[in-house]
Design a protein around this motif. Structure first.
Motif, PDB file in Angstrom:
ATOM      1  N   PRO A 145      19.575 -33.414  -2.158  1.00  0.00           N
ATOM      2  CA  PRO A 145      18.932 -34.490  -2.103  1.00  0.00           C
ATOM      3  C   PRO A 145      18.914 -35.163  -0.624  1.00  0.00           C
ATOM      4  CG  PRO A 145      21.039 -35.144  -2.867  1.00  0.00           C
ATOM      5  CD  PRO A 145      20.867 -33.578  -2.798  1.00  0.00           C
ATOM      6  N   ALA A 146      17.759 -35.985  -0.672  1.00  0.00           N
ATOM      7  CA  ALA A 146      17.929 -36.862   0.673  1.00  0.00           C
ATOM      8  C   ALA A 146      19.010 -37.564   0.546  1.00  0.00           C
ATOM      9  CB  ALA A 146      16.496 -37.853   0.452  1.00  0.00           C
ATOM     10  N   THR A 147      19.347 -38.392   1.897  1.00  0.00           N
ATOM     11  CA  THR A 147      20.693 -39.051   1.818  1.00  0.00           C
ATOM     12  C   THR A 147      20.345 -40.260   2.863  1.00  0.00           C
ATOM     13  OG1 THR A 147      21.393 -37.553   3.427  1.00  0.00           O
ATOM     14  CG2 THR A 147      22.267 -37.374   1.246  1.00  0.00           C
ATOM     15  N   PHE A 165      29.749 -43.301   6.771  1.00  0.00           N
ATOM     16  CA  PHE A 165      29.420 -43.492   5.471  1.00  0.00           C
ATOM     17  C   PHE A 165      28.120 -43.021   5.080  1.00  0.00           C
ATOM     18  CE2 PHE A 165      31.148 -48.275   4.869  1.00  0.00           C
ATOM     19  CZ  PHE A 165      32.371 -47.689   4.706  1.00  0.00           C
ATOM     20  N   GLY A 166      27.915 -42.411   3.736  1.00  0.00           N
ATOM     21  CA  GLY A 166      26.817 -41.879   3.253  1.00  0.00           C
ATOM     22  C   GLY A 166      26.322 -41.715   1.846  1.00  0.00           C
ATOM     23  N   VAL A 167      25.279 -42.011   1.449  1.00  0.00           N
ATOM     24  CA  VAL A 167      24.926 -42.165   0.055  1.00  0.00           C
ATOM     25  C   VAL A 167      24.028 -41.078  -0.376  1.00  0.00           C
ATOM     26  CG1 VAL A 167      25.715 -44.510  -0.808  1.00  0.00           C
ATOM     27  CG2 VAL A 167      23.346 -43.983   0.319  1.00  0.00           C
ATOM     28  N   ALA A 168      24.054 -40.332  -1.523  1.00  0.00           N
ATOM     29  CA  ALA A 168      23.034 -39.510  -2.042  1.00  0.00           C
ATOM     30  C   ALA A 168      21.886 -40.152  -2.730  1.00  0.00           C
ATOM     31  CB  ALA A 168      23.421 -38.403  -2.653  1.00  0.00           C
ATOM     32  N   PHE A 169      20.736 -39.775  -2.504  1.00  0.00           N
ATOM     33  CA  PHE A 169      19.633 -40.357  -3.397  1.00  0.00           C
ATOM     34  C   PHE A 169      19.419 -39.265  -4.862  1.00  0.00           C
ATOM     35  CE2 PHE A 169      17.039 -42.414   0.356  1.00  0.00           C
ATOM     36  CZ  PHE A 169      17.904 -43.295   0.561  1.00  0.00           C
ATOM     37  N   ASP A 170      18.627 -39.823  -5.698  1.00  0.00           N
ATOM     38  CA  ASP A 170      18.214 -38.899  -6.595  1.00  0.00           C
ATOM     39  C   ASP A 170      16.894 -38.058  -6.111  1.00  0.00           C
ATOM     40  OD1 ASP A 170      19.793 -39.784  -8.547  1.00  0.00           O
ATOM     41  OD2 ASP A 170      18.401 -41.415  -9.423  1.00  0.00           O
ATOM     42  N   ARG A 171      16.125 -38.678  -5.211  1.00  0.00           N
ATOM     43  CA  ARG A 171      14.895 -38.196  -4.681  1.00  0.00           C
ATOM     44  C   ARG A 171      14.465 -38.738  -3.420  1.00  0.00           C
ATOM     45  NH1 ARG A 171      10.117 -40.901  -5.607  1.00  0.00           N
ATOM     46  NH2 ARG A 171      10.484 -43.135  -6.391  1.00  0.00           N
ATOM     47  N   SER A 179      12.366 -45.628  -4.721  1.00  0.00           N
ATOM     48  CA  SER A 179      13.364 -46.501  -5.536  1.00  0.00           C
ATOM     49  C   SER A 179      14.283 -45.246  -6.037  1.00  0.00           C
ATOM     50  CB  SER A 179      12.668 -47.066  -6.684  1.00  0.00           C
ATOM     51  OG  SER A 179      12.143 -48.054  -6.007  1.00  0.00           O
ATOM     52  N   THR A 180      15.476 -45.388  -5.910  1.00  0.00           N
ATOM     53  CA  THR A 180      16.375 -44.558  -6.492  1.00  0.00           C
ATOM     54  C   THR A 180      17.706 -45.043  -6.890  1.00  0.00           C
ATOM     55  OG1 THR A 180      17.501 -42.337  -5.749  1.00  0.00           O
ATOM     56  CG2 THR A 180      17.131 -44.042  -4.085  1.00  0.00           C
ATOM     57  N   MET A 181      18.574 -44.658  -7.665  1.00  0.00           N
ATOM     58  CA  MET A 181      20.070 -44.853  -7.729  1.00  0.00           C
ATOM     59  C   MET A 181      20.870 -43.918  -6.858  1.00  0.00           C
ATOM     60  SD  MET A 181      19.962 -47.055 -10.005  1.00  0.00           S
ATOM     61  CE  MET A 181      21.601 -47.380 -10.620  1.00  0.00           C
ATOM     62  N   ILE A 182      22.016 -44.283  -6.518  1.00  0.00           N
ATOM     63  CA  ILE A 182      22.808 -43.214  -5.897  1.00  0.00           C
ATOM     64  C   ILE A 182      22.977 -42.128  -6.827  1.00  0.00           C
ATOM     65  CG2 ILE A 182      25.305 -42.779  -5.110  1.00  0.00           C
ATOM     66  CD1 ILE A 182      25.439 -45.611  -4.135  1.00  0.00           C
ATOM     67  N   GLY A 183      22.891 -40.907  -6.057  1.00  0.00           N
ATOM     68  CA  GLY A 183      22.731 -39.687  -6.975  1.00  0.00           C
ATOM     69  C   GLY A 183      23.578 -38.465  -6.753  1.00  0.00           C
ATOM     70  N   SER A 184      23.128 -37.537  -7.291  1.00  0.00           N
ATOM     71  CA  SER A 184      24.164 -36.326  -7.504  1.00  0.00           C
ATOM     72  C   SER A 184      23.981 -35.356  -5.985  1.00  0.00           C
ATOM     73  CB  SER A 184      24.126 -35.535  -8.449  1.00  0.00           C
ATOM     74  OG  SER A 184      23.746 -35.928  -9.804  1.00  0.00           O
ATOM     75  N   GLY A 185      24.882 -34.638  -5.912  1.00  0.00           N
ATOM     76  CA  GLY A 185      24.958 -33.618  -4.860  1.00  0.00           C
ATOM     77  C   GLY A 185      23.992 -32.429  -5.109  1.00  0.00           C
TER      78      GLY A 185
END
Ligand code: HSE
Length: 291
Positions: free
Chosen positions: A7-9, A20-26, A281-287
């Motif tokens: 995913p994008a991050t 810091f970083g977060v994964a997106f769903d898309r 629009s996304t939730m924090i997602g999986s790797g």
């Protein structure tokens, strides 16, 4: 062929510069790999015309060399290059996870973060693991000199990508070389607050913890329409807005019922400045996932 998505991050989240970083769903990069005598790369998708296919100049190719896993690598870009949404990291992350599986290495996902970061470094010169870490591990990630931590979190995000270009090199050149002690102290407080917010899935705490006064103002000045978009998103319910990575994308944290309004408000604000933009629009997602 083995298919992997990564995913994008978004890196930094304001107070966690280079940490810091977060994964997106898309959006996602889709990467297919198969064993070969030597590594070749084919790239299609969003912004693929800007991405080199020579293995030594492509993050996925550098990862293949680092892992000693020659392969035919086919990359379908979903993450626009030079967006601030971890485009080169997504390809590096997918390649690292896919090639490790293809060649049945015994690397852990944490090992693969380090290897994918080498791919980023070789290609951009000044890359960090703060995008590859969430793209491989998912969730909210904290990168330190000798380690990486990750935690799942359920938090709504809105990324807004204006159709402008900010070079990462320029976005690092504008940063101050020294930091005021008072600013450092405030930043530690904000970063700690953000981390507690992630543990509690609390958009209010996360938004407060994104405040940052050293890196963000320097970079915001490179993004036309930034202040207007932040003001609009805040009025629409964003609890925090900051520059995503090196920009030009913006990252907003919000409550789930407000995602649509926050996205629309940022689009309108950029449009008022004559700048086209799009939102995710996304939730924090999986790797990265093997399919
Ligand atoms: N932490 C990095 C930066 C992310 O903000 O420059 C982009 O590589």
């Amino acid at each position: 062929m083995l298919t992997v998505t990564a995913p994008a991050t978004s890196a930094n989240l304001g107070s966690g510069f280079d940490v810091f970083g977060v994964a997106f769903d898309r959006p996602l990069d889709v990467v297919r790999v198969e064993r070969a005598a030597e590594t070749t790369i084919e790239v299609s998708g969003v912004g693929s015309q800007y991405i080199p296919e020579e293995p030594e100049r492509n993050t996925a190719g550098v990862v293949a060399a680092e892992l000693d896993t020659p392969a035919r690598i086919i990359i379908d870009k979903g993450v626009r290059p030079a967006s601030g949404l971890g485009s080169s990291a997504a390809s590096a992350a997918a390649a690292a996870v896919g090639l490790s599986e293809l060649y049945e290495t015994d690397h852990t996902r944490e090992d693969l973060v380090r290897i994918a970061a080498e791919g980023e470094k070789a290609v951009s010169g000044s890359a960090h693991a703060d995008n590859v870490a969430p793209s491989i591990l998912g969730g909210f990630t904290v990168v330190r000199e000798n380690g990486v931590e990750s935690v799942d979190a359920t938090v709504p995000l809105v990324a807004c990508l204006p159709e402008t270009v900010v070079s990462t090199r320029e976005a690092r050149r504008v940063l101050p070389e020294r930091v005021d002690l008072g600013d450092m102290s405030k930043n530690v407080g904000n970063a700690a607050t953000l981390t507690i917010g992630m543990h509690r899935d609390d958009p209010e705490l996360i938004g407060q913890g994104m405040a940052e006064s050293v890196v963000t103002p320097a970079r915001a000045a490179l993004i036309d329409g930034y202040e207007e978009a932040v003001d609009a998103a805040t009025a629409a319910g964003a609890t925090g807005v900051t520059v995503s990575g090196a920009g030009p994308a913006l990252l907003a944290v919000t409550h789930s019922g407000d995602q649509r309004a926050v996205g629309a408000s940022m689009l309108d604000a950029f449009e008022d400045q004559g700048i086209e933009a799009r939102t995710f629009s996304t939730m924090i997602g999986s790797g990265a996932k093997i399919h």
